[in-house]
Design a protein around this motif. Structure first.
Motif, PDB file in Angstrom:
ATOM      1  N   ARG A 147       0.833  -1.207   0.000  1.00  0.00           N
ATOM      2  CA  ARG A 147       0.000   0.000   0.000  1.00  0.00           C
ATOM      3  C   ARG A 147       0.863   1.250   0.000  1.00  0.00           C
ATOM      4  N   ARG A 148       1.942   1.200   0.772  1.00  0.00           N
ATOM      5  CA  ARG A 148       2.812   2.370   0.879  1.00  0.00           C
ATOM      6  C   ARG A 148       3.532   2.658  -0.433  1.00  0.00           C
ATOM      7  N   SER A 149       3.849   1.595  -1.192  1.00  0.00           N
ATOM      8  CA  SER A 149       4.623   1.777  -2.414  1.00  0.00           C
ATOM      9  C   SER A 149       3.789   2.242  -3.598  1.00  0.00           C
ATOM     10  N   LEU A 150       2.455   2.159  -3.494  1.00  0.00           N
ATOM     11  CA  LEU A 150       1.598   2.574  -4.597  1.00  0.00           C
ATOM     12  C   LEU A 150       1.546   4.092  -4.689  1.00  0.00           C
ATOM     13  N   PRO A 151       1.520   4.642  -5.900  1.00  0.00           N
ATOM     14  CA  PRO A 151       1.285   6.080  -6.041  1.00  0.00           C
ATOM     15  C   PRO A 151      -0.069   6.437  -5.436  1.00  0.00           C
ATOM     16  N   PRO A 152      -0.202   7.590  -4.790  1.00  0.00           N
ATOM     17  CA  PRO A 152      -1.465   7.941  -4.122  1.00  0.00           C
ATOM     18  C   PRO A 152      -2.723   7.708  -4.961  1.00  0.00           C
ATOM     19  N   PRO A 153      -2.741   8.028  -6.270  1.00  0.00           N
ATOM     20  CA  PRO A 153      -3.973   7.786  -7.031  1.00  0.00           C
ATOM     21  C   PRO A 153      -4.342   6.311  -7.163  1.00  0.00           C
ATOM     22  N   ASP A 154      -3.362   5.434  -7.005  1.00  0.00           N
ATOM     23  CA  ASP A 154      -3.608   4.000  -7.181  1.00  0.00           C
ATOM     24  C   ASP A 154      -3.872   3.268  -5.872  1.00  0.00           C
ATOM     25  N   ARG A 155      -3.820   3.954  -4.743  1.00  0.00           N
ATOM     26  CA  ARG A 155      -4.052   3.290  -3.461  1.00  0.00           C
ATOM     27  C   ARG A 155      -5.543   3.055  -3.259  1.00  0.00           C
ATOM     28  N   PRO A 156      -5.935   1.802  -2.997  1.00  0.00           N
ATOM     29  CA  PRO A 156      -7.363   1.522  -2.809  1.00  0.00           C
ATOM     30  C   PRO A 156      -7.864   2.091  -1.487  1.00  0.00           C
ATOM     31  N   ARG A 157      -9.143   2.363  -1.449  1.00  0.00           N
ATOM     32  CA  ARG A 157      -9.747   2.793  -0.197  1.00  0.00           C
ATOM     33  C   ARG A 157      -9.732   1.631   0.787  1.00  0.00           C
ATOM     34  N   ALA A 158      -9.540   1.955   2.058  1.00  0.00           N
ATOM     35  CA  ALA A 158      -9.458   0.910   3.078  1.00  0.00           C
ATOM     36  C   ALA A 158     -10.730   0.065   3.102  1.00  0.00           C
ATOM     37  N   VAL A 159     -11.882   0.689   2.920  1.00  0.00           N
ATOM     38  CA  VAL A 159     -13.147  -0.051   2.948  1.00  0.00           C
ATOM     39  C   VAL A 159     -13.188  -1.082   1.824  1.00  0.00           C
ATOM     40  N   GLU A 160     -12.751  -0.676   0.653  1.00  0.00           N
ATOM     41  CA  GLU A 160     -12.755  -1.583  -0.501  1.00  0.00           C
ATOM     42  C   GLU A 160     -11.817  -2.758  -0.288  1.00  0.00           C
ATOM     43  N   PHE A 161     -10.606  -2.474   0.183  1.00  0.00           N
ATOM     44  CA  PHE A 161      -9.621  -3.530   0.400  1.00  0.00           C
ATOM     45  C   PHE A 161     -10.104  -4.518   1.448  1.00  0.00           C
ATOM     46  N   HIS A 162     -10.610  -4.003   2.563  1.00  0.00           N
ATOM     47  CA  HIS A 162     -11.013  -4.869   3.665  1.00  0.00           C
ATOM     48  C   HIS A 162     -12.277  -5.657   3.330  1.00  0.00           C
ATOM     49  N   ARG A 163     -13.185  -5.079   2.545  1.00  0.00           N
ATOM     50  CA  ARG A 163     -14.404  -5.802   2.184  1.00  0.00           C
ATOM     51  C   ARG A 163     -14.055  -7.063   1.391  1.00  0.00           C
ATOM     52  N   LEU A 164     -13.197  -6.917   0.381  1.00  0.00           N
ATOM     53  CA  LEU A 164     -12.786  -8.076  -0.403  1.00  0.00           C
ATOM     54  C   LEU A 164     -12.033  -9.086   0.457  1.00  0.00           C
ATOM     55  N   GLY A 165     -11.109  -8.598   1.295  1.00  0.00           N
ATOM     56  CA  GLY A 165     -10.307  -9.499   2.110  1.00  0.00           C
ATOM     57  C   GLY A 165     -11.125 -10.269   3.127  1.00  0.00           C
ATOM     58  N   LEU A 166     -12.047  -9.601   3.797  1.00  0.00           N
ATOM     59  CA  LEU A 166     -12.835 -10.255   4.839  1.00  0.00           C
ATOM     60  C   LEU A 166     -13.811 -11.273   4.268  1.00  0.00           C
ATOM     61  N   ILE A 167     -14.216 -11.094   3.015  1.00  0.00           N
ATOM     62  CA  ILE A 167     -15.115 -12.061   2.379  1.00  0.00           C
ATOM     63  C   ILE A 167     -14.348 -13.280   1.881  1.00  0.00           C
ATOM     64  N   SER A 168     -13.217 -13.049   1.238  1.00  0.00           N
ATOM     65  CA  SER A 168     -12.498 -14.156   0.583  1.00  0.00           C
ATOM     66  C   SER A 168     -11.542 -14.916   1.486  1.00  0.00           C
ATOM     67  N   THR A 169     -10.958 -14.246   2.471  1.00  0.00           N
ATOM     68  CA  THR A 169      -9.883 -14.877   3.248  1.00  0.00           C
ATOM     69  C   THR A 169     -10.334 -16.057   4.104  1.00  0.00           C
ATOM     70  N   PRO A 170     -11.474 -15.994   4.820  1.00  0.00           N
ATOM     71  CA  PRO A 170     -11.881 -17.181   5.601  1.00  0.00           C
ATOM     72  C   PRO A 170     -12.067 -18.424   4.743  1.00  0.00           C
ATOM     73  N   VAL A 171     -12.657 -18.247   3.553  1.00  0.00           N
ATOM     74  CA  VAL A 171     -12.823 -19.385   2.638  1.00  0.00           C
ATOM     75  C   VAL A 171     -11.464 -19.913   2.201  1.00  0.00           C
ATOM     76  N   LEU A 172     -10.557 -18.990   1.903  1.00  0.00           N
ATOM     77  CA  LEU A 172      -9.213 -19.360   1.459  1.00  0.00           C
ATOM     78  C   LEU A 172      -8.479 -20.143   2.539  1.00  0.00           C
ATOM     79  N   VAL A 173      -8.489 -19.652   3.767  1.00  0.00           N
ATOM     80  CA  VAL A 173      -7.776 -20.304   4.868  1.00  0.00           C
ATOM     81  C   VAL A 173      -8.330 -21.704   5.124  1.00  0.00           C
ATOM     82  N   CYS A 174      -9.651 -21.821   5.166  1.00  0.00           N
ATOM     83  CA  CYS A 174     -10.263 -23.124   5.466  1.00  0.00           C
ATOM     84  C   CYS A 174     -10.011 -24.131   4.348  1.00  0.00           C
TER      85      CYS A 174
END
Length: 423
Positions: free
Chosen positions: A380-407
Motif C-alpha cells: 500500500r505504501r509503495s503505490l502512487p497515491p492515485p492507485d491506493r485503494p480505499r481501506a473499505v474496498e480492500f477490507h471488504r474483499l479481504g474479509l469475504i475471501s480470506t476465511p474461505v481461502l484459509v479453510c
C-alpha cells in the motif's frame, strides 16, 4: 491483565493504525518510535527484551532495506518499464489474460525470491503494464498484494514466517516443499478466482492497441538476474540474503553517480542522487518494523503467550488444524503475522502438521486487512497515491475471501498429511 500488558496492546494498536492511515502523509516511524520509547519508560517492554528483539529482527530489516533500495534503483534503470512492456505484449491487451499472467508471475517470484520482492519488484511492473495498455489496474495491483501473501506458502525461503516454521517443524527442505505444493497451488488459484469475480467489470475492456516492447536495459537486467541468483546462493551457504541485495544495489548505483552522468550505461530515467538512493531504502518503514518488534516482544513477555496456550486445539485432526489456522489468521490481522508466528510456534513445536497449519493462517490470513502483514502495508505504501485503494474496498474483499481461502487450503494440507506421514 497487568497495566503493562494493557499499555503494550494499546501502543501496538496505535502503531498499526498509524501505519494504515499515515496521517498527514508522515512516516510510520513518527508514531512508532515514540510508542517504543513509551513502552520502555512504562515497563510495557524491558530494555533486555527490546535488545533481544532488535538483534533477532536486525537481519530481516537489513534485507528489507536492501531490497527496497534495489527496487528503487531498478525502477530508475528502466527495468520496470521494459518488463511492463513485455507483459503488455504477452497479454495481447486482454485484461483477463493479463490477470492470469500477473498471478503466475507473482506466485513464482514470491516462492523463489520472497514476498518482499513481489511487492517491491512486481507491483511496479504491473502498474506500468496497465498504464501502457490503458486498462484499469485495480485487479492486477490487488493480485500483487494477495499473491505476495498466498504465494509465500511453498518454500522455506519464501517468507520469514516460513523460515521460522521450517525450523520449528523439523522437516527437510524437500518434505516441506512437498507438503505445501498443493496448498500453494490451491491458494493462488482461489485468489485468482476471487479477484476475477470481484473485479469482473474492470476486466471486460480490451486495449485498443498493444504498444511495442521497449528496448531492454541489458546491464540492469543482468544485475537483476545475478542478484536473484545471489539470493539462492547466499541462502544455500548460510549467509544473509541482504548481502546479495546490497551487492545488487552497489552495481546499479555506480552508473547513477553524478561523475558518470552522460556516459557508461544508457538510462531511460534521470539519475538518482545519493539522498534519493538512501530514501529508497525507506528508513522510516524499517524503523517502524523494529519498533513494532520491541512492542510485541514486551507484550509476549507480559503474559500473552501464556494465555494463548489455552486457545491451542489439541491433536492434528481436521477440526484442530482448522482451529489453529483460523486462530493464527485472526491474530495476524490483530497484531501482524510476524509476532503471531513468534507467539504461536513455541506452543505447537513437536507437531510438523500443526506448525504448517499455523503457517497457513499467518500467511493467508493477512489478505483480510492492511495490518495483517508487513508486505501488505509495504504494498500500500509503495503505490502512487492515485492507485491506493480505499481501506473499505480492500477490507471488504479481504474479509469475504480470506476465511474461505484459509479453510480450503487447510483442508488441502490435511489431505496431503497422510501420504507424507506428517501426522
Amino acid at each position: 491483565m497487568s497495566v503493562q500488558l494493557v499499555v503494550g496492546l494499546v501502543l501496538i494498536a496505535i502503531c498499526l493504525a498509524a501505519a494504515v492511515v499515515r496521517p498527514f502523509g508522515l512516516s510510520e516511524a513518527v508514531v512508532a518510535v515514540p510508542c517504543a520509547a513509551l513502552a520502555l519508560i512504562t515497563g510495557a517492554s524491558h530494555l533486555s527484551t527490546a535488545e533481544h528483539s532488535v538483534r533477532e529482527l536486525g537481519p530481516t530489516v537489513a534485507f528489507l532495506a536492501a531490497i527496497l533500495a534495489f527496487g528503487r534503483l531498478c525502477a530508475a534503470a528502466g527495468v520496470f518499464d521494459y518488463l511492463g512492456s513485455v507483459t503488455a505484449h504477452a497479454s495481447h491487451g486482454v485484461p483477463k489474460r493479463l490477470l492470469v499472467l500477473v498471478v503466475g508471475f507473482a506466485a513464482v517470484v514470491t516462492a523463489t525470491l520472497t514476498l518482499d520482492a513481489t511487492v517491491v519488484l512486481v507491483t511496479p511492473v504491473v502498474l506500468a503494464t496497465a498504464r501502457r495498455l490503458h486498462v484499469p489496474n485495480r485487479p492486477h495491483s490487488y493480485a500483487c498484494a494477495h499473491i505476495a501473501n498466498s504465494g509465500s506458502l511453498l518454500l522455506p525461503v519464501s517468507n520469514l514466517t516460513n523460515l521460522l516454521a521450517f525450523t520449528a517443524s523439523g522437516l527437510s527442505f524437500g518434505r516441506f516443499a512437498a507438503a505445501m505444493t498443493l496448498p500453494w497451488l490451491l491458494a493462488c488459484a482461489l485468489d485468482w478466482a476471487a479477484l476475477r469475480l470481484a473485479f469482473r467489470r474492470d476486466l471486460t475492456s480490451t486495449a485498443a492497441e498493444v504498444p511495442p516492447v521497449l528496448a531492454a536495459p541489458r546491464y540492469a537486467l543482468a544485475v537483476l538476474a545475478l542478484t536473484v541468483a545471489g539470493f539462492v546462493l547466499t541462502t544455500a551457504v548460510g549467509l544473509a540474503p541482504a548481502w546479495a541485495a546490497l551487492a545488487g544495489c552497489v552495481a546499479l548505483a555506480v552508473p547513477q553517480l553524478p561523475a558518470r552522468k552522460g556516459r557508461g550505461v544508457p538510462r531511460t530515467h534521470p539519475p538518482l542522487t545519493v539522498p534519493e538512493m538512501v530514501l529508497g531504502a525507506s528508513p522510516g518503514f524499517c524503523a517502524f518494523v523494529l519498533c513494532l518488534g520491541v512492542l510485541v516482544a514486551g507484550v509476549l513477555s507480559n503474559g500473552i503467550q501464556a494465555g494463548l496456550s489455552h486457545l491451542i486445539p489439541s491433536g492434528t485432526g481436521l477440526a484442530a488444524l482448522l482451529g489453529l489456522a483460523l486462530l493464527a489468521a485472526v491474530l495476524a490481522n490483530l497484531v501482524n503475522n510476524l509476532p503471531t508466528t513468534l507467539a504461536l510456534l513455541p506452543l505447537v513445536t513437536g507437531s510438523p502438521l500443526a506448525v504448517l497449519a499455523v503457517l497457513v493462517g499467518v500467511n493467508l490470513g493477512p489478505n483480510a486487512t492492511y495490518p495483517g502483514s508487513l508486505a501488505t502495508l509495504l504494498w500500500r505504501r509503495s503505490l502512487p497515491p492515485p492507485d491506493r485503494p480505499r481501506a473499505v474496498e480492500f477490507h471488504r474483499l479481504g474479509l469475504i475471501s480470506t476465511p474461505v481461502l484459509v479453510c480450503t487450503v487447510t483442508v488441502a494440507l490435511w489431505l496431503v498429511a497422510g501420504p507424507l506421514r506428517l501426522r
